[in-house]
Enzyme design. Structure first.
Site: not given
Ligand code: GLA
Length: 391
Positions: A35-36, A127, A163, A175
């Site tokens: 969703t981000d 993670l 990134e 993240d």
């Molecule tokens: C990865 C990406 C995040 C997010 C997740 C899924 O961790 O780095 O920005 O989009 O996937 O929710």
């Protein structure tokens, strides 16, 4: 940890006097997946697992970087005058990318550094070891170069920028934000459209959060991830012909259902559906948690998994096995894939008195079906990245 890092630093680079000792966590997302980058909500928390570093300023423009996780690579040497992504830099492309991004954003990094790191986030687990390292570098650069105006949110954005533009993964902000802004015993309810956020205490008196590592990482992660982004962005552009919205996260479920047929490609329609429904689930899940309704939170986690598996297609066989096994165990409140997908980890809420059964049932059954062991970690929610001390 500090002593081991200091010993290595002294061996490689000399005295640690006046060097800084830093820590940056990993993260786990409880709900709000993919969703981000759709202007929706996420609900991650920082872990007590993470990346430790000792760094010291140099008087020239040389960068010497060493990872105690990858001893065989030795010291990686670069210079501030040539910050480009090179295969031989390996893991060091993450810290170098952040220094590059800082320069791009107008922060003149003018001192080299010696850096030794060690991380205890399991490798390739989803993670966020890379975000952890990016934010660690941001915190170090702020400290060594005296960038007092650089906030933790800025550091998260710079990590994401590096990134996206230096390391080639078009990730969202979740993240880096979770790693930079984490707070002990709280998850972060973040609106990625505005970056406004709220800490929500995670007080599960009779339950624990368990991460299960499938120990698989399929190679599709980055390419499929970037493809999902494109599918969502195309679906959005079609909806925007009818609706005044900036992101899929602006839509409620009724409006989406009313207008979804403008997304003519059935695959894109499913992707958009996930983005819209997952955002609404996340908002509801946080309300449920605040109201002490853990059962509802768990149901929404399960729905999140089904949507990620069927509509968003970012799960994989090994992860589905873990989740299916978890769902069958009485005392499992909820279980879902967490992170980017195609392997990595699941996150589950498990009643205290079911934790042993959870591990003792899923462990052998997974090994029998998949052929290798899963790993289990009980989550302690920790603080965000920070300088721990001056040596
Ligand atoms: C990865 C990406 C995040 C997010 C997740 C899924 O961790 O780095 O920005 O989009 O996937 O929710």
């Amino acid at each position: 940890m500090k002593e081991r890092l200091m010993k290595k630093f002294e061996e490689l680079f000399g005295s640690t006097e006046d060097a800084g000792f830093y820590f940056s966590p990993g993260r786990v997302n409880l709900i709000g997946e993919h969703t981000d980058y759709n202007g929706g909500h996420v609900f991650p928390c920082a872990l007590t697992l993470g990346t430790y570093g000792i760094a010291k300023k140099r008087s020239d423009r040389i960068l010497r970087l060493y990872s105690m996780n990858l001893d065989h690579l030795g010291v990686i040497t670069a210079t501030l005058d040539d910050l480009t992504n090179k295969p031989e830099y390996n893991w060091a492309n993450y810290p170098l990318g952040v220094l590059w991004a800082l320069k791009e954003k107008g922060y003149s990094v003018d001192c080299g550094m010696d850096l030794v790191i060690y991380g205890n986030i399991p490798n390739g687990s989803g993670l966020s070891s890379s975000a952890s390292l990016e934010v660690l570098t941001g915190v170090i650069a702020k400290d060594l170069c005296g960038f007092d105006a650089l906030s933790m949110t800025d550091i998260a954005l710079i990590g994401q920028y590096s990134e996206n533009n230096f390391n080639g993964c078009n990730c969202g902000i979740m993240d880096q934000f979770a790693v930079a802004m984490g707070k002990k015993d709280c998850a972060i309810f973040l609106d990625t459209g505005t970056l406004s956020y709220e800490y929500a205490p995670v007080e599960l008196e009779d339950a624990k959060i368990i991460i299960t590592n499938s120990k698989v990482k399929h190679s599709l992660v980055d390419s499929q991830y970037n493809q999902r982004r494109q599918e969502c962005s195309h679906a959005l552009s079609l909806l925007q012909e009818e609706l005044d919205i900036n992101a899929l996260g602006d839509l409620d479920i009724d409006t989406f259902e009313k207008f979804k047929e403008v997304i003519t490609d059935p695959v894109e329609q499913k992707r958009a559906k996930h983005a819209v429904y997952e955002n609404q689930r996340t908002i509801e899940a946080v309300s449920a948690l605040k109201a002490g309704n853990i059962e509802r939170f768990g149901e929404l986690m399960n729905q999140s998994h089904i949507s990620l598996r069927d509509d968003y297609a970012v799960s994989c066989e090994e992860i589905d096995i873990l989740v299916d096994l978890a769902w069958q165990i009485p005392g499992v409140v909820g279980s879902r894939i967490t992170g980017g997908g195609f392997g990595g980890c699941t996150v589950s809420i498990v009643k205290n008195d079911a934790v042993d059964t959870f591990i003792n049932t899923i462990g052998p059954a997974y090994k029998e079906k998949v052929g290798h062991e899963a790993e289990f970690y009980t989550v302690d929610i920790g603080s965000g990245a920070q300088k721990l001390e001056t040596l």
